[in-house]
Design a protein around this motif. Sequence first.
Motif, short mmCIF file in Angstrom:
data_model
loop_
_atom_site.label_atom_id
_atom_site.label_comp_id
_atom_site.label_asym_id
_atom_site.label_seq_id
_atom_site.Cartn_x
_atom_site.Cartn_y
_atom_site.Cartn_z
N PRO A 1 0.83 -1.21 0.00
CA PRO A 1 0.00 0.00 0.00
C PRO A 1 0.86 1.25 0.00
O PRO A 1 2.03 1.23 0.42
CB PRO A 1 -0.80 -0.13 1.30
CG PRO A 1 0.04 -1.00 2.18
CD PRO A 1 0.75 -1.96 1.27
N GLY A 2 0.31 2.34 -0.47
CA GLY A 2 1.01 3.61 -0.40
C GLY A 2 0.94 4.16 1.01
O GLY A 2 -0.11 4.08 1.67
N THR A 3 2.03 4.71 1.49
CA THR A 3 2.02 5.22 2.86
C THR A 3 1.19 6.49 2.99
O THR A 3 0.91 6.93 4.10
CB THR A 3 3.46 5.48 3.35
OG1 THR A 3 4.11 6.38 2.46
CG2 THR A 3 4.25 4.18 3.42
N GLY A 4 0.78 7.05 1.87
CA GLY A 4 -0.11 8.21 1.90
C GLY A 4 -1.58 7.83 1.85
O GLY A 4 -2.44 8.70 1.74
N GLY A 5 -1.88 6.52 1.91
CA GLY A 5 -3.26 6.07 1.82
C GLY A 5 -3.66 5.82 0.38
O GLY A 5 -2.92 5.19 -0.38
N THR A 6 -4.82 6.32 -0.01
CA THR A 6 -5.31 6.13 -1.37
C THR A 6 -5.88 7.43 -1.90
O THR A 6 -6.15 8.37 -1.15
CB THR A 6 -6.40 5.04 -1.44
OG1 THR A 6 -7.50 5.43 -0.61
CG2 THR A 6 -5.87 3.68 -0.98
N PHE A 7 -6.07 7.49 -3.22
CA PHE A 7 -6.78 8.60 -3.84
C PHE A 7 -7.70 8.04 -4.92
O PHE A 7 -7.51 6.92 -5.39
CB PHE A 7 -5.82 9.65 -4.40
CG PHE A 7 -4.97 9.20 -5.56
CD1 PHE A 7 -5.29 9.55 -6.86
CD2 PHE A 7 -3.84 8.42 -5.34
CE1 PHE A 7 -4.50 9.15 -7.93
CE2 PHE A 7 -3.03 8.02 -6.41
CZ PHE A 7 -3.37 8.38 -7.70
N GLU A 8 -8.70 8.82 -5.29
CA GLU A 8 -9.73 8.35 -6.21
C GLU A 8 -9.29 8.49 -7.66
O GLU A 8 -8.57 9.41 -8.02
CB GLU A 8 -11.03 9.13 -6.01
CG GLU A 8 -11.66 8.91 -4.64
CD GLU A 8 -12.91 9.74 -4.43
OE1 GLU A 8 -13.69 9.39 -3.52
OE2 GLU A 8 -13.10 10.74 -5.16
N THR A 9 -9.77 7.57 -8.49
CA THR A 9 -9.64 7.71 -9.93
C THR A 9 -11.04 7.81 -10.52
O THR A 9 -11.98 7.14 -10.06
CB THR A 9 -8.82 6.55 -10.55
OG1 THR A 9 -8.61 6.81 -11.94
CG2 THR A 9 -9.49 5.21 -10.37
N ILE A 10 -11.19 8.66 -11.53
CA ILE A 10 -12.51 9.08 -12.03
C ILE A 10 -12.73 8.64 -13.47
O ILE A 10 -11.81 8.65 -14.29
CB ILE A 10 -12.62 10.62 -11.96
CG1 ILE A 10 -12.30 11.14 -10.55
CG2 ILE A 10 -14.00 11.10 -12.41
CD1 ILE A 10 -13.26 10.68 -9.48
N ASP A 11 -13.97 8.25 -13.78
CA ASP A 11 -14.37 7.96 -15.15
C ASP A 11 -14.65 9.29 -15.85
O ASP A 11 -15.61 9.99 -15.48
CB ASP A 11 -15.63 7.08 -15.14
CG ASP A 11 -16.08 6.67 -16.53
OD1 ASP A 11 -15.74 7.35 -17.51
OD2 ASP A 11 -16.80 5.65 -16.63
#
Length: 487
Positions: free
Chosen positions: A16-26
Amino acid sequence: MSRTTDRLLVDGRLVPGTGGTFETIDPATEEVLGEAADGTADDMDRAIDAARRAFDSSGWAGDVAFRARCLRQLREALQNHADELRELTIKEVGAPRFLTFGAQLDAPVNDLGWFADLAESYEWTTGLGRAEPMGMPSERKVYREPVGVVGAITPWNFPHQINLAKLGPALAAGNTVVLKPAPDTPWCASVLGSIIAEETDIPAGVVNVVTSSDHALGAQLVEDPRVDLVSFTGSTATGRSVMTAAAQGLKRVFLELGGKSAFIVLDDADLKAACSYAAFNVATHAGQGCAITTRLLVPRARYDEAAAIAAKSLRRIGVGDPNDDKTLCGPVISARQRERIEGYLELAVKEGGSFACGGGRPADADRDRGFWIEPTLITGLTNESRTAREEIFGPVLVILPHDGDDDAVRVANDSPYGLSGAVHGGDLERARGVARRLRAGTVSVNGGVWYSADVPFGGYKQSGVGREMGVAGFEEYLETKAIAEGV
Protein backbone atom coordinates in the motif's frame (compact mmCIF):
# COMPACT_ATOMS: atom_id res chain seq x y z
CA MET A 1 -11.51 -5.13 -11.22
CA SER A 2 -10.12 -8.55 -10.32
CA ARG A 3 -6.55 -7.25 -10.57
CA THR A 4 -4.81 -5.27 -7.82
CA THR A 5 -5.25 -1.55 -8.49
CA ASP A 6 -4.47 -0.01 -5.08
CA ARG A 7 -0.90 -1.17 -4.53
CA LEU A 8 2.55 0.09 -5.40
CA LEU A 9 5.19 -2.26 -6.78
CA VAL A 10 8.35 -1.71 -4.71
CA ASP A 11 11.25 -4.16 -4.58
CA GLY A 12 9.18 -7.01 -5.96
CA ARG A 13 6.28 -6.64 -3.51
CA LEU A 14 2.81 -5.15 -3.93
CA VAL A 15 2.45 -2.74 -1.03
CA PRO A 16 0.00 0.00 0.00
CA GLY A 17 1.01 3.61 -0.40
CA THR A 18 2.02 5.22 2.86
CA GLY A 19 -0.11 8.21 1.90
CA GLY A 20 -3.26 6.07 1.82
CA THR A 21 -5.31 6.13 -1.37
CA PHE A 22 -6.78 8.60 -3.84
CA GLU A 23 -9.73 8.35 -6.21
CA THR A 24 -9.64 7.71 -9.93
CA ILE A 25 -12.51 9.08 -12.03
CA ASP A 26 -14.37 7.96 -15.15
CA PRO A 27 -14.06 11.01 -17.46
CA ALA A 28 -17.19 10.04 -19.39
CA THR A 29 -19.46 9.99 -16.33
CA GLU A 30 -17.51 11.73 -13.52
CA GLU A 31 -18.17 8.64 -11.41
CA VAL A 32 -15.56 7.42 -8.95
CA LEU A 33 -14.14 4.17 -10.30
CA GLY A 34 -12.23 3.29 -7.16
CA GLU A 35 -9.02 4.01 -5.34
CA ALA A 36 -5.32 3.93 -6.18
CA ALA A 37 -2.32 3.75 -3.87
CA ASP A 38 -1.09 7.21 -2.89
CA GLY A 39 2.68 6.97 -2.80
CA THR A 40 4.78 9.38 -0.77
CA ALA A 41 8.36 10.59 -0.84
CA ASP A 42 9.28 7.68 1.44
CA ASP A 43 7.74 5.20 -1.01
CA MET A 44 9.63 6.78 -3.90
CA ASP A 45 12.86 6.65 -1.91
CA ARG A 46 12.41 2.92 -1.30
CA ALA A 47 11.59 2.33 -4.98
CA ILE A 48 14.72 4.15 -6.14
CA ASP A 49 16.83 2.26 -3.62
CA ALA A 50 15.40 -1.07 -4.83
CA ALA A 51 16.12 -0.19 -8.47
CA ARG A 52 19.68 0.86 -7.59
CA ARG A 53 20.38 -2.37 -5.71
CA ALA A 54 18.83 -4.51 -8.44
CA PHE A 55 21.02 -2.91 -11.08
CA ASP A 56 24.23 -2.97 -9.05
CA SER A 57 23.88 -6.38 -7.41
CA SER A 58 21.78 -8.69 -9.59
CA GLY A 59 22.71 -10.35 -12.87
CA TRP A 60 19.92 -8.56 -14.76
CA ALA A 61 22.17 -6.12 -16.62
CA GLY A 62 24.38 -8.87 -18.05
CA ASP A 63 21.86 -11.55 -19.04
CA VAL A 64 20.36 -10.72 -22.42
CA ALA A 65 18.59 -14.07 -22.84
CA PHE A 66 16.89 -13.79 -19.45
CA ARG A 67 15.76 -10.23 -20.16
CA ALA A 68 14.27 -11.25 -23.51
CA ARG A 69 12.44 -14.15 -21.88
CA CYS A 70 11.01 -11.88 -19.19
CA LEU A 71 9.78 -9.37 -21.76
CA ARG A 72 8.01 -12.12 -23.67
CA GLN A 73 6.50 -13.36 -20.41
CA LEU A 74 5.19 -9.87 -19.73
CA ARG A 75 3.76 -9.59 -23.23
CA GLU A 76 1.94 -12.91 -22.89
CA ALA A 77 0.64 -12.09 -19.42
CA LEU A 78 -0.73 -8.75 -20.61
CA GLN A 79 -2.31 -10.45 -23.61
CA ASN A 80 -3.97 -12.95 -21.27
CA HIS A 81 -5.57 -10.02 -19.44
CA ALA A 82 -6.44 -8.06 -22.59
CA ASP A 83 -10.20 -8.04 -22.07
CA GLU A 84 -9.86 -6.83 -18.50
CA LEU A 85 -7.28 -4.21 -19.45
CA ARG A 86 -9.45 -3.03 -22.34
CA GLU A 87 -12.39 -2.28 -20.05
CA LEU A 88 -10.15 -0.59 -17.49
CA THR A 89 -8.58 1.62 -20.16
CA ILE A 90 -11.92 2.70 -21.61
CA LYS A 91 -13.16 3.67 -18.16
CA GLU A 92 -10.08 5.30 -16.67
CA VAL A 93 -8.69 7.00 -19.78
CA GLY A 94 -11.97 7.66 -21.60
CA ALA A 95 -10.30 6.03 -24.62
CA PRO A 96 -12.62 5.03 -27.47
CA ARG A 97 -12.94 1.25 -27.59
CA PHE A 98 -11.58 0.98 -31.14
CA LEU A 99 -8.29 2.57 -30.05
CA THR A 100 -7.66 -0.16 -27.47
CA PHE A 101 -7.16 -2.55 -30.38
CA GLY A 102 -4.31 -0.29 -31.49
CA ALA A 103 -2.17 2.30 -29.71
CA GLN A 104 -4.16 2.34 -26.48
CA LEU A 105 -3.40 -1.31 -25.61
CA ASP A 106 -2.84 -4.13 -28.09
CA ALA A 107 -0.08 -2.50 -30.14
CA PRO A 108 2.23 -1.52 -27.25
CA VAL A 109 1.75 -4.92 -25.61
CA ASN A 110 2.73 -6.68 -28.84
CA ASP A 111 5.73 -4.34 -29.20
CA LEU A 112 7.36 -5.88 -26.12
CA GLY A 113 8.19 -8.86 -28.31
CA TRP A 114 9.96 -6.61 -30.81
CA PHE A 115 12.24 -5.27 -28.09
CA ALA A 116 12.94 -8.79 -26.85
CA ASP A 117 13.96 -9.77 -30.39
CA LEU A 118 16.10 -6.64 -30.71
CA ALA A 119 17.96 -7.38 -27.47
CA GLU A 120 18.83 -10.85 -28.78
CA SER A 121 19.98 -9.67 -32.21
CA TYR A 122 21.68 -6.43 -31.18
CA GLU A 123 25.43 -6.10 -31.72
CA TRP A 124 26.47 -5.42 -28.11
CA THR A 125 30.17 -5.57 -28.96
CA THR A 126 31.77 -4.12 -32.09
CA GLY A 127 35.37 -4.77 -33.05
CA LEU A 128 37.25 -1.81 -34.53
CA GLY A 129 40.27 -3.91 -35.37
CA ARG A 130 43.94 -3.23 -34.79
CA ALA A 131 45.57 0.18 -35.07
CA GLU A 132 48.79 1.86 -33.94
CA PRO A 133 47.91 5.29 -32.54
CA MET A 134 51.11 7.11 -31.57
CA GLY A 135 52.98 3.97 -32.64
CA MET A 136 51.39 1.78 -29.96
CA PRO A 137 49.75 -1.39 -31.38
CA SER A 138 46.23 -1.74 -29.96
CA GLU A 139 43.17 -3.93 -30.45
CA ARG A 140 39.99 -1.84 -30.03
CA LYS A 141 36.42 -2.80 -29.22
CA VAL A 142 33.27 -0.82 -28.49
CA TYR A 143 30.79 -2.16 -25.94
CA ARG A 144 27.19 -1.05 -25.44
CA GLU A 145 26.00 -1.28 -21.84
CA PRO A 146 22.87 -0.29 -19.91
CA VAL A 147 22.80 3.19 -18.40
CA GLY A 148 21.63 2.04 -14.95
CA VAL A 149 18.53 3.21 -13.08
CA VAL A 150 15.88 4.81 -15.29
CA GLY A 151 13.27 7.19 -13.90
CA ALA A 152 10.24 7.00 -16.20
CA ILE A 153 7.59 9.72 -15.85
CA THR A 154 4.51 9.25 -18.02
CA PRO A 155 1.29 11.14 -18.90
CA TRP A 156 -2.35 10.10 -18.93
CA ASN A 157 -3.35 10.28 -22.60
CA PHE A 158 -1.95 6.93 -23.86
CA PRO A 159 -0.81 5.29 -20.62
CA HIS A 160 -0.16 1.75 -21.84
CA GLN A 161 1.60 2.95 -24.98
CA ILE A 162 3.90 5.32 -23.14
CA ASN A 163 4.51 3.16 -20.06
CA LEU A 164 5.50 0.20 -22.24
CA ALA A 165 7.42 2.31 -24.76
CA LYS A 166 9.71 3.20 -21.86
CA LEU A 167 9.73 -0.12 -20.01
CA GLY A 168 10.26 -2.26 -23.13
CA PRO A 169 13.52 -0.75 -24.41
CA ALA A 170 14.82 0.17 -20.95
CA LEU A 171 14.47 -3.42 -19.72
CA ALA A 172 15.69 -4.93 -22.99
CA ALA A 173 18.81 -2.78 -22.64
CA GLY A 174 19.45 -4.10 -19.10
CA ASN A 175 18.34 -1.16 -16.99
CA THR A 176 16.16 -1.11 -13.92
CA VAL A 177 13.17 1.24 -13.81
CA VAL A 178 11.11 3.35 -11.44
CA LEU A 179 7.83 4.25 -13.14
CA LYS A 180 5.88 7.30 -11.96
CA PRO A 181 2.58 7.49 -13.90
CA ALA A 182 0.20 10.42 -14.10
CA PRO A 183 -2.31 10.80 -11.22
CA ASP A 184 -5.20 10.80 -13.72
CA THR A 185 -4.59 7.19 -14.82
CA PRO A 186 -2.99 5.30 -11.91
CA TRP A 187 -4.83 2.03 -12.45
CA CYS A 188 -3.27 1.41 -15.86
CA ALA A 189 0.16 1.46 -14.20
CA SER A 190 -0.93 -0.37 -11.03
CA VAL A 191 -2.25 -3.31 -12.99
CA LEU A 192 0.99 -3.44 -14.95
CA GLY A 193 2.90 -3.61 -11.67
CA SER A 194 0.62 -6.33 -10.37
CA ILE A 195 1.13 -8.48 -13.46
CA ILE A 196 4.91 -7.99 -13.36
CA ALA A 197 5.02 -9.06 -9.71
CA GLU A 198 2.73 -12.06 -9.98
CA GLU A 199 3.11 -13.41 -13.51
CA THR A 200 6.69 -12.81 -14.64
CA ASP A 201 10.19 -13.75 -13.51
CA ILE A 202 11.37 -10.13 -13.57
CA PRO A 203 13.53 -9.93 -10.43
CA ALA A 204 12.62 -7.83 -7.40
CA GLY A 205 13.59 -4.19 -7.83
CA VAL A 206 14.04 -4.32 -11.59
CA VAL A 207 10.65 -2.63 -12.10
CA ASN A 208 9.04 -0.41 -9.47
CA VAL A 209 5.72 1.40 -9.94
CA VAL A 210 4.84 4.33 -7.68
CA THR A 211 1.41 5.88 -8.21
CA SER A 212 0.68 9.11 -6.38
CA SER A 213 -1.56 12.15 -6.33
CA ASP A 214 1.55 14.22 -5.60
CA HIS A 215 3.30 15.63 -8.68
CA ALA A 216 6.34 16.40 -6.52
CA LEU A 217 7.32 12.74 -6.61
CA GLY A 218 8.26 13.21 -10.25
CA ALA A 219 10.68 15.95 -9.26
CA GLN A 220 12.11 13.70 -6.55
CA LEU A 221 12.76 11.00 -9.12
CA VAL A 222 14.49 13.47 -11.44
CA GLU A 223 16.72 14.94 -8.75
CA ASP A 224 17.80 11.75 -6.97
CA PRO A 225 21.51 11.02 -7.63
CA ARG A 226 20.83 7.27 -7.64
CA VAL A 227 18.86 7.71 -10.88
CA ASP A 228 21.07 7.69 -13.99
CA LEU A 229 18.61 8.63 -16.74
CA VAL A 230 15.20 10.31 -16.82
CA SER A 231 12.72 9.45 -19.57
CA PHE A 232 9.85 11.96 -19.50
CA THR A 233 6.77 12.36 -21.69
CA GLY A 234 4.53 15.35 -21.12
CA SER A 235 4.22 19.06 -21.69
CA THR A 236 7.07 21.21 -22.94
CA ALA A 237 6.81 23.44 -19.86
CA THR A 238 7.29 20.48 -17.51
CA GLY A 239 10.00 19.10 -19.77
CA ARG A 240 11.99 22.30 -19.24
CA SER A 241 11.72 21.81 -15.48
CA VAL A 242 12.84 18.20 -15.80
CA MET A 243 15.85 19.17 -17.89
CA THR A 244 16.79 21.98 -15.47
CA ALA A 245 16.59 19.71 -12.44
CA ALA A 246 18.51 16.89 -14.13
CA ALA A 247 21.25 19.30 -15.18
CA GLN A 248 22.30 19.75 -11.55
CA GLY A 249 23.73 16.23 -11.64
CA LEU A 250 24.52 16.25 -15.38
CA LYS A 251 22.02 13.44 -15.69
CA ARG A 252 20.97 12.06 -19.06
CA VAL A 253 17.48 13.13 -20.07
CA PHE A 254 15.15 11.92 -22.80
CA LEU A 255 12.13 14.17 -23.40
CA GLU A 256 9.07 13.58 -25.58
CA LEU A 257 7.10 16.81 -25.39
CA GLY A 258 4.37 18.83 -27.06
CA GLY A 259 3.36 19.54 -30.61
CA LYS A 260 1.32 21.82 -32.85
CA SER A 261 1.69 19.77 -36.00
CA ALA A 262 0.65 20.92 -39.45
CA PHE A 263 -1.53 19.00 -41.93
CA ILE A 264 -0.62 20.42 -45.36
CA VAL A 265 -3.03 20.06 -48.26
CA LEU A 266 -1.35 20.82 -51.59
CA ASP A 267 -3.30 22.34 -54.50
CA ASP A 268 -3.32 19.05 -56.45
CA ALA A 269 -4.71 16.98 -53.54
CA ASP A 270 -8.19 15.48 -53.27
CA LEU A 271 -9.51 18.30 -51.06
CA LYS A 272 -12.51 16.40 -49.70
CA ALA A 273 -10.50 13.31 -48.78
CA ALA A 274 -7.66 15.30 -47.22
CA CYS A 275 -9.81 17.64 -45.14
CA SER A 276 -12.03 14.80 -43.98
CA TYR A 277 -8.95 12.87 -42.89
CA ALA A 278 -7.65 15.93 -41.03
CA ALA A 279 -10.96 16.13 -39.16
CA PHE A 280 -10.78 12.41 -38.31
CA ASN A 281 -7.25 12.87 -37.01
CA VAL A 282 -7.95 15.80 -34.70
CA ALA A 283 -11.12 14.26 -33.25
CA THR A 284 -9.53 10.91 -32.42
CA HIS A 285 -9.38 10.44 -28.63
CA ALA A 286 -10.69 14.00 -28.29
CA GLY A 287 -7.44 15.36 -29.73
CA GLN A 288 -5.45 14.18 -26.73
CA GLY A 289 -2.30 13.21 -28.54
CA CYS A 290 0.96 15.15 -28.82
CA ALA A 291 1.51 14.11 -32.45
CA ILE A 292 -2.02 14.87 -33.66
CA THR A 293 -2.10 17.40 -36.51
CA THR A 294 -3.98 20.44 -35.19
CA ARG A 295 -3.21 23.04 -37.87
CA LEU A 296 -4.85 22.45 -41.26
CA LEU A 297 -3.02 24.34 -44.04
CA VAL A 298 -5.01 24.61 -47.28
CA PRO A 299 -4.64 26.54 -50.57
CA ARG A 300 -5.89 30.09 -50.03
CA ALA A 301 -8.16 29.95 -53.09
CA ARG A 302 -10.01 26.94 -51.61
CA TYR A 303 -10.04 28.03 -47.97
CA ASP A 304 -13.82 28.37 -47.63
CA GLU A 305 -14.45 25.09 -49.42
CA ALA A 306 -11.91 23.29 -47.25
CA ALA A 307 -13.41 24.76 -44.06
CA ALA A 308 -16.87 23.60 -45.07
CA ILE A 309 -15.63 20.05 -45.72
CA ALA A 310 -13.72 19.85 -42.42
CA ALA A 311 -16.62 21.33 -40.43
CA LYS A 312 -19.09 18.89 -41.94
CA SER A 313 -16.82 15.98 -41.05
CA LEU A 314 -16.31 17.18 -37.48
CA ARG A 315 -20.05 17.67 -36.96
CA ARG A 316 -20.67 14.16 -38.27
CA ILE A 317 -18.08 12.72 -35.87
CA GLY A 318 -19.48 14.48 -32.81
CA VAL A 319 -18.84 12.98 -29.37
CA GLY A 320 -19.86 9.60 -28.05
CA ASP A 321 -19.67 7.01 -25.32
CA PRO A 322 -16.15 5.54 -25.38
CA ASN A 323 -17.68 2.09 -24.84
CA ASP A 324 -19.39 2.32 -28.23
CA ASP A 325 -17.42 0.66 -31.04
CA LYS A 326 -18.33 3.54 -33.36
CA THR A 327 -17.10 6.36 -31.12
CA LEU A 328 -14.09 8.31 -32.31
CA CYS A 329 -14.21 11.32 -29.97
CA GLY A 330 -14.82 10.54 -26.31
CA PRO A 331 -14.40 12.85 -23.31
CA VAL A 332 -11.28 14.74 -22.33
CA ILE A 333 -9.54 13.42 -19.24
CA SER A 334 -10.69 15.83 -16.53
CA ALA A 335 -12.57 18.97 -15.61
CA ARG A 336 -9.23 20.76 -15.39
CA GLN A 337 -8.35 19.81 -18.97
CA ARG A 338 -11.80 20.79 -20.25
CA GLU A 339 -11.44 24.21 -18.62
CA ARG A 340 -8.02 24.62 -20.23
CA ILE A 341 -9.49 23.88 -23.68
CA GLU A 342 -12.40 26.25 -23.06
CA GLY A 343 -9.90 28.96 -22.18
CA TYR A 344 -8.30 28.55 -25.61
CA LEU A 345 -11.72 28.65 -27.30
CA GLU A 346 -12.44 31.95 -25.59
CA LEU A 347 -9.01 33.20 -26.62
CA ALA A 348 -9.65 32.23 -30.25
CA VAL A 349 -12.68 34.54 -30.38
CA LYS A 350 -10.70 37.38 -28.79
CA GLU A 351 -8.00 36.87 -31.43
CA GLY A 352 -10.55 37.30 -34.23
CA GLY A 353 -11.44 33.69 -34.92
CA SER A 354 -14.84 32.08 -35.29
CA PHE A 355 -16.19 28.55 -35.04
CA ALA A 356 -17.23 26.79 -38.22
CA CYS A 357 -18.46 24.03 -35.91
CA GLY A 358 -18.24 23.20 -32.23
CA GLY A 359 -16.80 25.77 -29.88
CA GLY A 360 -17.78 24.36 -26.51
CA ARG A 361 -19.61 21.65 -24.65
CA PRO A 362 -22.22 19.62 -26.53
CA ALA A 363 -25.85 20.62 -25.98
CA ASP A 364 -26.93 16.96 -25.80
CA ALA A 365 -28.66 16.33 -22.48
CA ASP A 366 -26.97 12.92 -22.33
CA ARG A 367 -23.65 14.74 -21.93
CA ASP A 368 -24.49 16.78 -18.82
CA ARG A 369 -22.09 14.55 -16.90
CA GLY A 370 -18.56 13.89 -18.07
CA PHE A 371 -15.84 16.08 -19.50
CA TRP A 372 -17.00 16.72 -23.07
CA ILE A 373 -15.87 19.17 -25.73
CA GLU A 374 -17.36 19.22 -29.23
CA PRO A 375 -15.01 18.68 -32.17
CA THR A 376 -14.24 22.26 -33.17
CA LEU A 377 -12.97 24.02 -36.30
CA ILE A 378 -11.62 27.55 -35.86
CA THR A 379 -11.47 29.84 -38.90
CA GLY A 380 -10.23 33.39 -39.41
CA LEU A 381 -6.94 33.19 -37.50
CA THR A 382 -3.36 33.67 -38.60
CA ASN A 383 -0.41 31.51 -37.67
CA GLU A 384 0.72 34.29 -35.31
CA SER A 385 -2.27 33.80 -33.00
CA ARG A 386 -1.69 31.96 -29.72
CA THR A 387 -4.49 29.55 -30.57
CA ALA A 388 -2.60 28.53 -33.70
CA ARG A 389 0.77 28.31 -31.96
CA GLU A 390 0.13 26.73 -28.57
CA GLU A 391 -0.77 23.13 -27.82
CA ILE A 392 -4.43 22.84 -26.79
CA PHE A 393 -4.68 19.06 -26.34
CA GLY A 394 -8.32 18.83 -27.31
CA PRO A 395 -10.47 18.18 -30.41
CA VAL A 396 -9.70 21.61 -31.85
CA LEU A 397 -8.50 22.21 -35.41
CA VAL A 398 -7.30 25.61 -36.68
CA ILE A 399 -7.52 26.07 -40.46
CA LEU A 400 -4.98 28.39 -42.09
CA PRO A 401 -4.42 29.45 -45.74
CA HIS A 402 -1.19 28.98 -47.66
CA ASP A 403 0.05 30.39 -50.98
CA GLY A 404 1.81 27.39 -52.48
CA ASP A 405 4.33 24.78 -51.42
CA ASP A 406 7.03 27.15 -50.21
CA ASP A 407 4.57 29.14 -48.14
CA ALA A 408 3.01 25.98 -46.70
CA VAL A 409 6.43 24.79 -45.57
CA ARG A 410 7.17 28.20 -44.10
CA VAL A 411 3.95 28.29 -42.10
CA ALA A 412 4.30 24.68 -40.96
CA ASN A 413 7.86 25.30 -39.74
CA ASP A 414 6.95 28.61 -38.13
CA SER A 415 6.30 26.93 -34.80
CA PRO A 416 8.23 26.37 -31.58
CA TYR A 417 7.36 22.68 -32.02
CA GLY A 418 8.43 20.03 -34.49
CA LEU A 419 6.93 16.74 -33.46
CA SER A 420 4.91 15.54 -36.44
CA GLY A 421 3.17 16.54 -39.65
CA ALA A 422 1.23 15.40 -42.68
CA VAL A 423 1.24 16.21 -46.40
CA HIS A 424 -1.49 15.34 -48.90
CA GLY A 425 -0.98 15.83 -52.63
CA GLY A 426 -1.75 14.27 -55.99
CA ASP A 427 1.85 14.15 -57.20
CA LEU A 428 3.64 11.79 -54.81
CA GLU A 429 7.14 13.07 -55.58
CA ARG A 430 6.01 16.62 -54.95
CA ALA A 431 4.37 15.63 -51.66
CA ARG A 432 7.53 13.77 -50.63
CA GLY A 433 9.58 16.85 -51.37
CA VAL A 434 7.38 18.97 -49.10
CA ALA A 435 7.54 16.33 -46.37
CA ARG A 436 11.34 16.31 -46.49
CA ARG A 437 11.39 20.06 -45.87
CA LEU A 438 9.31 19.92 -42.71
CA ARG A 439 11.23 20.33 -39.46
CA ALA A 440 9.44 17.50 -37.72
CA GLY A 441 10.34 14.07 -36.37
CA THR A 442 7.55 12.10 -38.08
CA VAL A 443 5.60 12.94 -41.23
CA SER A 444 2.72 11.14 -42.93
CA VAL A 445 2.38 11.45 -46.71
CA ASN A 446 -1.04 10.73 -48.22
CA GLY A 447 -2.22 8.86 -45.14
CA GLY A 448 0.91 6.81 -44.51
CA VAL A 449 1.17 5.52 -40.92
CA TRP A 450 4.52 5.89 -39.17
CA TYR A 451 3.43 4.44 -35.81
CA SER A 452 5.24 1.13 -35.27
CA ALA A 453 7.69 -0.47 -32.83
CA ASP A 454 10.55 -0.19 -35.33
CA VAL A 455 9.99 3.50 -36.18
CA PRO A 456 11.77 6.10 -34.02
CA PHE A 457 9.42 8.72 -32.59
CA GLY A 458 10.37 12.15 -31.30
CA GLY A 459 10.60 15.77 -32.24
CA TYR A 460 12.65 18.73 -33.34
CA LYS A 461 12.92 22.02 -31.45
CA GLN A 462 10.74 22.26 -28.32
CA SER A 463 9.05 18.94 -29.06
CA GLY A 464 11.76 17.04 -27.28
CA VAL A 465 15.20 15.53 -26.98
CA GLY A 466 16.00 12.03 -28.20
CA ARG A 467 13.81 9.33 -29.70
CA GLU A 468 11.42 6.68 -28.43
CA MET A 469 10.78 3.33 -30.15
CA GLY A 470 12.89 1.77 -32.89
CA VAL A 471 16.60 1.04 -32.57
CA ALA A 472 17.21 4.73 -31.88
CA GLY A 473 14.83 4.59 -28.91
CA PHE A 474 16.48 1.44 -27.59
CA GLU A 475 19.91 3.07 -27.78
CA GLU A 476 18.73 6.00 -25.65
CA TYR A 477 19.03 3.55 -22.74
CA LEU A 478 22.62 2.49 -23.51
CA GLU A 479 26.09 3.77 -22.65
CA THR A 480 29.07 3.40 -25.01
CA LYS A 481 32.39 2.08 -23.72
CA ALA A 482 35.58 1.73 -25.75
CA ILE A 483 38.34 -0.67 -24.61
CA ALA A 484 41.78 -0.79 -26.21
CA GLU A 485 44.18 -3.66 -25.47
CA GLY A 486 47.89 -3.47 -26.11
CA VAL A 487 49.10 -6.15 -28.50
